[in-house]
Design a protein around this motif. Structure first.
Motif, PDB file in Angstrom:
ATOM      1  N   ALA A  42       0.838  -1.194   0.000  1.00  0.00           N
ATOM      2  CA  ALA A  42       0.000   0.000   0.000  1.00  0.00           C
ATOM      3  C   ALA A  42       0.875   1.246   0.000  1.00  0.00           C
ATOM      4  CB  ALA A  42      -0.916  -0.003   1.219  1.00  0.00           C
ATOM      5  N   HIS A  43       0.308   2.347  -0.468  1.00  0.00           N
ATOM      6  CA  HIS A  43       1.066   3.597  -0.559  1.00  0.00           C
ATOM      7  C   HIS A  43       1.647   4.017   0.786  1.00  0.00           C
ATOM      8  CE1 HIS A  43       1.342   8.047  -0.324  1.00  0.00           C
ATOM      9  NE2 HIS A  43       1.935   7.892  -1.468  1.00  0.00           N
ATOM     10  N   LYS A  44       0.870   3.873   1.867  1.00  0.00           N
ATOM     11  CA  LYS A  44       1.356   4.330   3.174  1.00  0.00           C
ATOM     12  C   LYS A  44       2.559   3.512   3.649  1.00  0.00           C
ATOM     13  CE  LYS A  44      -2.191   1.731   5.735  1.00  0.00           C
ATOM     14  NZ  LYS A  44      -3.325   1.863   6.684  1.00  0.00           N
ATOM     15  N   GLY A  53      -4.170  -3.223  -4.283  1.00  0.00           N
ATOM     16  CA  GLY A  53      -3.512  -2.124  -3.594  1.00  0.00           C
ATOM     17  C   GLY A  53      -2.256  -1.623  -4.289  1.00  0.00           C
ATOM     18  N   ASP A  62      -2.982   3.767  -6.803  1.00  0.00           N
ATOM     19  CA  ASP A  62      -3.955   4.589  -6.085  1.00  0.00           C
ATOM     20  C   ASP A  62      -4.518   5.687  -6.964  1.00  0.00           C
ATOM     21  OD1 ASP A  62      -1.805   6.273  -6.265  1.00  0.00           O
ATOM     22  OD2 ASP A  62      -1.899   6.977  -4.204  1.00  0.00           O
ATOM     23  N   GLU A 119      -9.119   9.656   1.414  1.00  0.00           N
ATOM     24  CA  GLU A 119      -9.545   8.626   2.355  1.00  0.00           C
ATOM     25  C   GLU A 119      -9.615   9.203   3.754  1.00  0.00           C
ATOM     26  OE1 GLU A 119      -6.789   5.476   3.258  1.00  0.00           O
ATOM     27  OE2 GLU A 119      -5.059   6.724   2.787  1.00  0.00           O
TER      28      GLU A 119
END
Length: 236
Positions: free
Chosen positions: A38-40, A130, A133, A232
């Motif tokens: 995921a990006h985070k 995922g 994005d 988000e």
């Protein structure tokens, strides 16, 4: 380096590989990216002070150092992209790859409905694990010049939602070349600063008000309801 020209120790392995592949006279533009993360998670690894072996990169553009210093590369984007792809195909590094660009001739001539359809296709397809994005569209014939694209050469689309939230504070400061600032909004008891979407004219009016000016040019947004666009709602 980052966009702010700060060294990024976490990506040193990527920088070394890019230099080996393309040479020291080429300036490569890329996003840190690792399939399945995921990006985070990628963002967290990118901030560390030691090399992150899991980090990979997607290259979306490349020009020579001389062209960068001159402020112009006249080679059309489609040719620049093909040059990247051909070289990466030759060397076969699995963790560095060309970005999966959607390249069209006239982004500005594409209807909003078509853009939304493209974005939804990516959101419901490749992004399901995922990996992605959002979506970036690029004009095939576009040359490279520095600065933000304002002529349809690049259009970024991300799935977004909106909320109508009350503004509880406003803040403005003079930065190096222009004004910068935020409005503070409250959602479910949590305050968040929002910095995007304010024009220089609005910021100038907000600064006057914050300095005590109550003329017609002063602008006070506190107490108003603003439509806030966001990607988000996080756990925070």
């Amino acid at each position: 380096e980052t966009r702010q020209q700060k060294a990024q120790p976490s990506a040193a392995r990527i920088a070394s590989a890019l230099k080996d592949v393309f040479g020291s006279n080429m300036l490569v533009f890329s996003e840190l990216w690792t399939k399945g993360l995921a990006h985070k998670a990628i963002n967290g690894m990118s901030r560390r002070d030691e090399v992150q072996q899991e980090l990979g990169a997607c290259i979306f553009d490349m020009i020579s150092v001389d062209e960068f210093n001159e402020g112009r590369c006249s080679m059309p984007y489609a040719e620049r992209y093909e040059r990247i792809k051909t070289r990466l195909d030759d060397v076969g590094i699995s963790w560095i790859q060309p970005a999966q660009n959607v390249v069209i001739e006239d982004v500005l001539g594409t209807t909003e409905e078509a853009l939304i359809k493209l974005a939804n296709a990516y959101q419901n397809g490749p992004v399901s694990d995922g990996v992605y994005d959002g979506l970036i569209l690029r004009k095939r014939s576009a040359i490279w010049v520095p600065g933000a694209s304002k002529d349809g050469a690049v259009v970024k689309i991300k799935p977004a939602a909106t909320l109508d939230l009350r503004i509880t504070a406003q803040d403005v400061e003079q930065r190096a070349t222009k004004l910068g600032g935020t409005v503070t909004v409250t959602y479910k008891g949590v305050e968040t600063n929002v910095g995007g979407g304010l024009t220089q004219e609005q910021l100038a009016g907000m600064m006057l008000y914050n300095q005590g000016d109550r003329s017609a040019k002063a602008l006070n947004l506190v107490g108003l309801i603003a439509e806030i666009t966001f990607l988000e709602v996080t756990d925070a």
